[in-house]
Motif scaffolding. Structure first.
Motif, mmCIF file in Angstrom:
data_model
loop_
_atom_site.group_PDB
_atom_site.id
_atom_site.type_symbol
_atom_site.label_atom_id
_atom_site.label_comp_id
_atom_site.label_asym_id
_atom_site.label_seq_id
_atom_site.Cartn_x
_atom_site.Cartn_y
_atom_site.Cartn_z
ATOM 1 N N GLY A 33 0.872 -1.156 0.246
ATOM 2 C CA GLY A 33 0.093 -0.079 -0.066
ATOM 3 C C GLY A 33 0.566 1.493 -0.208
ATOM 4 N N LEU A 34 1.638 1.055 0.461
ATOM 5 C CA LEU A 34 2.710 2.539 1.048
ATOM 6 C C LEU A 34 3.741 2.804 -0.543
ATOM 7 C CD1 LEU A 34 3.584 4.419 2.424
ATOM 8 C CD2 LEU A 34 5.568 3.197 3.302
ATOM 9 N N THR A 35 4.290 1.428 -0.981
ATOM 10 C CA THR A 35 4.156 1.979 -2.115
ATOM 11 C C THR A 35 3.492 2.165 -3.231
ATOM 12 O OG1 THR A 35 5.769 -0.073 -1.779
ATOM 13 C CG2 THR A 35 5.750 0.922 -4.133
ATOM 14 N N VAL A 36 2.116 1.946 -3.138
ATOM 15 C CA VAL A 36 1.016 2.506 -4.263
ATOM 16 C C VAL A 36 1.015 4.185 -3.638
ATOM 17 C CG1 VAL A 36 -1.235 2.398 -5.093
ATOM 18 C CG2 VAL A 36 0.434 0.168 -4.845
ATOM 19 N N ALA A 37 1.170 4.138 -2.734
ATOM 20 C CA ALA A 37 0.539 5.704 -2.476
ATOM 21 C C ALA A 37 1.359 6.511 -2.703
ATOM 22 C CB ALA A 37 -0.206 4.936 -0.955
ATOM 23 N N LEU A 38 2.425 6.224 -1.864
ATOM 24 C CA LEU A 38 3.865 7.280 -2.464
ATOM 25 C C LEU A 38 4.026 7.693 -4.008
ATOM 26 C CD1 LEU A 38 6.778 6.689 0.241
ATOM 27 C CD2 LEU A 38 5.488 8.329 -0.397
ATOM 28 N N SER A 39 3.703 5.849 -5.364
ATOM 29 C CA SER A 39 3.890 6.143 -6.187
ATOM 30 C C SER A 39 2.655 6.819 -7.195
ATOM 31 C CB SER A 39 3.900 4.994 -6.939
ATOM 32 O OG SER A 39 2.597 4.221 -7.147
ATOM 33 N N GLY A 40 1.521 7.514 -6.461
ATOM 34 C CA GLY A 40 1.019 8.791 -6.460
ATOM 35 C C GLY A 40 1.447 10.032 -6.245
ATOM 36 N N LEU A 41 1.657 9.871 -4.886
ATOM 37 C CA LEU A 41 1.883 11.144 -4.187
ATOM 38 C C LEU A 41 3.297 11.861 -4.377
ATOM 39 C CD1 LEU A 41 1.493 10.619 -0.405
ATOM 40 C CD2 LEU A 41 -0.007 11.824 -1.576
ATOM 41 N N ALA A 42 4.238 11.233 -4.904
ATOM 42 C CA ALA A 42 5.633 11.359 -5.693
ATOM 43 C C ALA A 42 4.896 11.871 -6.915
ATOM 44 C CB ALA A 42 6.597 9.813 -5.916
ATOM 45 N N GLY A 43 3.387 11.521 -7.576
ATOM 46 C CA GLY A 43 3.727 12.004 -9.413
ATOM 47 C C GLY A 43 3.650 13.463 -9.667
ATOM 48 N N PRO A 44 2.705 14.558 -8.985
ATOM 49 C CA PRO A 44 2.571 15.445 -9.333
ATOM 50 C C PRO A 44 3.759 16.569 -9.123
ATOM 51 C CG PRO A 44 0.950 15.151 -7.168
ATOM 52 C CD PRO A 44 1.483 14.141 -8.097
ATOM 53 N N PHE A 45 4.759 16.101 -7.958
ATOM 54 C CA PHE A 45 6.290 16.851 -7.584
ATOM 55 C C PHE A 45 7.352 16.406 -8.933
ATOM 56 C CE2 PHE A 45 4.602 16.854 -3.317
ATOM 57 C CZ PHE A 45 4.420 17.459 -2.682
ATOM 58 N N ALA A 46 6.862 14.959 -9.390
ATOM 59 C CA ALA A 46 7.797 14.698 -10.482
ATOM 60 C C ALA A 46 7.404 15.666 -11.712
ATOM 61 C CB ALA A 46 7.755 12.741 -10.740
ATOM 62 N N ALA A 47 5.889 15.363 -11.725
ATOM 63 C CA ALA A 47 6.018 16.745 -13.143
ATOM 64 C C ALA A 47 6.350 17.436 -12.682
ATOM 65 C CB ALA A 47 3.883 16.672 -12.746
ATOM 66 N N ALA A 48 6.604 18.622 -11.689
ATOM 67 C CA ALA A 48 7.467 20.138 -11.867
ATOM 68 C C ALA A 48 8.485 19.489 -11.423
ATOM 69 C CB ALA A 48 6.751 20.201 -9.903
ATOM 70 N N LEU A 49 9.261 18.830 -11.086
ATOM 71 C CA LEU A 49 10.613 18.044 -11.140
ATOM 72 C C LEU A 49 10.766 18.327 -13.249
ATOM 73 C CD1 LEU A 49 11.532 15.573 -8.562
ATOM 74 C CD2 LEU A 49 12.082 18.109 -8.474
ATOM 75 N N HIS A 50 9.947 17.882 -13.849
ATOM 76 C CA HIS A 50 9.939 17.326 -14.650
ATOM 77 C C HIS A 50 10.320 18.847 -15.849
ATOM 78 C CE1 HIS A 50 8.293 13.362 -15.233
ATOM 79 N NE2 HIS A 50 9.049 13.211 -15.036
ATOM 80 N N ASP A 51 9.562 19.504 -15.225
ATOM 81 C CA ASP A 51 9.763 21.023 -15.329
ATOM 82 C C ASP A 51 11.004 22.072 -15.322
ATOM 83 O OD1 ASP A 51 7.231 20.658 -17.066
ATOM 84 O OD2 ASP A 51 6.291 21.704 -15.414
#
Length: 442
Positions: free
Chosen positions: A73-91
């Protein structure tokens, strides 16, 4: 948001047209999408492991399924919570650098688990390291590629990139199940780590961050767009976008429906289908093969959904997808048996076609409502998807420990899907994409 006379900077220069490409020459955007497809497959390799390893870890370490479910569950949750920050890191740093680091982190977490001896190590290696790595390679990554490189065919490209996750399942599930059955779970974990590492050179050599890097306009447009300057304050921007989006009704409806989507796919079927089928006497390799078949039809269903999203109302598509998914889950407890029979095959095909068909219309609705910030908004919507999946990954294991059966979990998930269908229908229409982006489709 479209610019008005009051918001246009004094030094603003409109995008300049570029010369049309020579006939017959394939646009570089398709190569970038292909590299993204391969990269997502490699990152998705780990997703084939948890459902296969619940029973082996339970037997070797005597950890309860609920304890293992916490790590999953933590794997799945963190993979989601990291997503929006990753999108900003792409920029901020570029797609190529972020993806190379993310793949390396996934490999590290998977390799370190080979030497674990305590449950807290499982939580650290799977939950934290793999969760953060896969989050940086999640659907927000697909959204960034689609938004930057494509103006036309966005729904189709979204469907293809989303299907890459299913392709990873198709490739690695049968392989990993065979390895687990014949050689144990540790060689399977090493295999997943190597898959992530092999993808790093492809990303570094072939991926490009923006069409301007190669002097092109996005696919489907004759207007050249300058590469934006790196945006600092990625975390602040991500949180600001969340603050602004959370003040709108469509965000909560999209987040709610996508949470149910995650609960009924990654959290439920991907994590608990194999042990549930095994409870009914089905061999693990047979159950894993059925999940791989879901991956085959997921590719077909997701690409088809992208094609439909380019042509039909995304809200109605979501309502149909969730409604049919809920109905199929209601029948699943009656279909589980020691052997594979035609009704079970029908469920697998049906569920596969609907697995992540919800992604293209959900991303399209994010673009309609949130324009240039849509990749980050979709990252937050994806976070809700993964939180929903995490809760069911954990609660499904708890329900099995307490009741000795998964039947209640299947039925309750079916009811949630019916709720998601109704929520999708009340999302209001957004503005046309041209009004939000200011880029005309050729």
């Amino acid at each position: 948001m479209a610019m008005t006379e009051d918001t246009v900077p004094a030094d603003y220069q409109p995008p300049t047209p570029v010369a049309p490409r020579r006939p017959g020459r394939v646009h570089r955007a398709w190569l970038v999408a292909a590299v993204g497809f391969v990269t997502i497959i490699a990152a998705a390799a780990f997703n084939s492991l948890p459902g296969l390893l619940i029973d082996p870890l339970h037997e070797e370490f005597d950890w309860s399924r609920g304890t293992i479910g916490i790590a999953v569950g933590l794997t799945v949750a963190l993979s989601g919570l990291a997503g929006p920050f990753a999108a900003a890191l792409h920029d901020r740093f570029g797609i190529r650098k972020v993806c190379a680091v993310a793949l390396s982190v996934i490999a590290a977490g998977s390799l370190l688990s080979v030497w674990m001896a305590s449950a807290w190590q499982l939580v650290l290696y799977w939950g934290v390291l793999v969760g953060l790595g896969t989050g940086s390679m999640a659907m927000a990554f697909s959204a960034t590629i689609t938004n930057r490189w494509f103006v036309a065919r966005r729904g189709l490209v979204t469907g293809v990139l989303t299907a890459a996750g299913a392709s990873g399942q198709l490739v690695f599930l049968p392989l990993c199940s065979w390895i687990v059955e014949n050689h144990g779970w540790r060689p399977a974990s090493v295999t997943v780590a190597l898959a992530a590492l092999v993808a790093v050179p492809f990303v570094w050599l072939l991926m490009r961050d923006h069409p301007a890097d190669v002097g092109l306009a996005p696919y489907g447009s004759d207007v050249y767009v300058e590469k934006p300057a790196p945006q600092t304050g990625a975390a602040r921007r991500t949180l600001r976008v969340l603050r602004d989006a959370s003040r709108t009704g469509p965000f909560w409806l999209l987040a709610g429906t996508f949470a149910i989507c995650g609960a009924s796919t990654n959290g439920l079927i991907r994590t608990h289908f194999v042990p549930s089928a095994h409870d009914h006497g089905m061999p693990v390799t047979a159950a894993a093969s059925l999940l791989a078949v879901i991956g085959v039809f997921d590719i077909i269903g997701t690409i088809a959904s992208g094609w439909l999203t380019d042509r039909f109302d995304s809200r109605r598509l979501l309502a149909v997808y969730y409604g049919l998914r809920g109905l199929s889950l209601m029948f699943l407890p009656m279909l589980l048996a020691p052997s594979v029979h035609p009704p079970m095959l029908f469920f697998i095909v049906f569920y596969g076609l609907d697995w992540v068909a919800t992604v293209p219309p959900t991303l399209a609705l994010c673009r309609e409502h949130y324009g240039a910030d849509s990749a980050i908004v979709f990252g937050w919507v994806l976070a809700s998807h993964q939180v929903g999946a995490a809760l069911v990954a954990w609660l499904g294991g708890v329900a099995r420990d307490v009741t000795g059966s998964y039947d209640m979990v299947w039925l309750m998930s079916g009811g949630l899907c019916a709720l998601a269908a109704m929520m999708a229908l009340v999302i209001r229409r957004g503005r046309k994409e041209e009004e939000l982006t200011g880029v005309a489709v050729a």
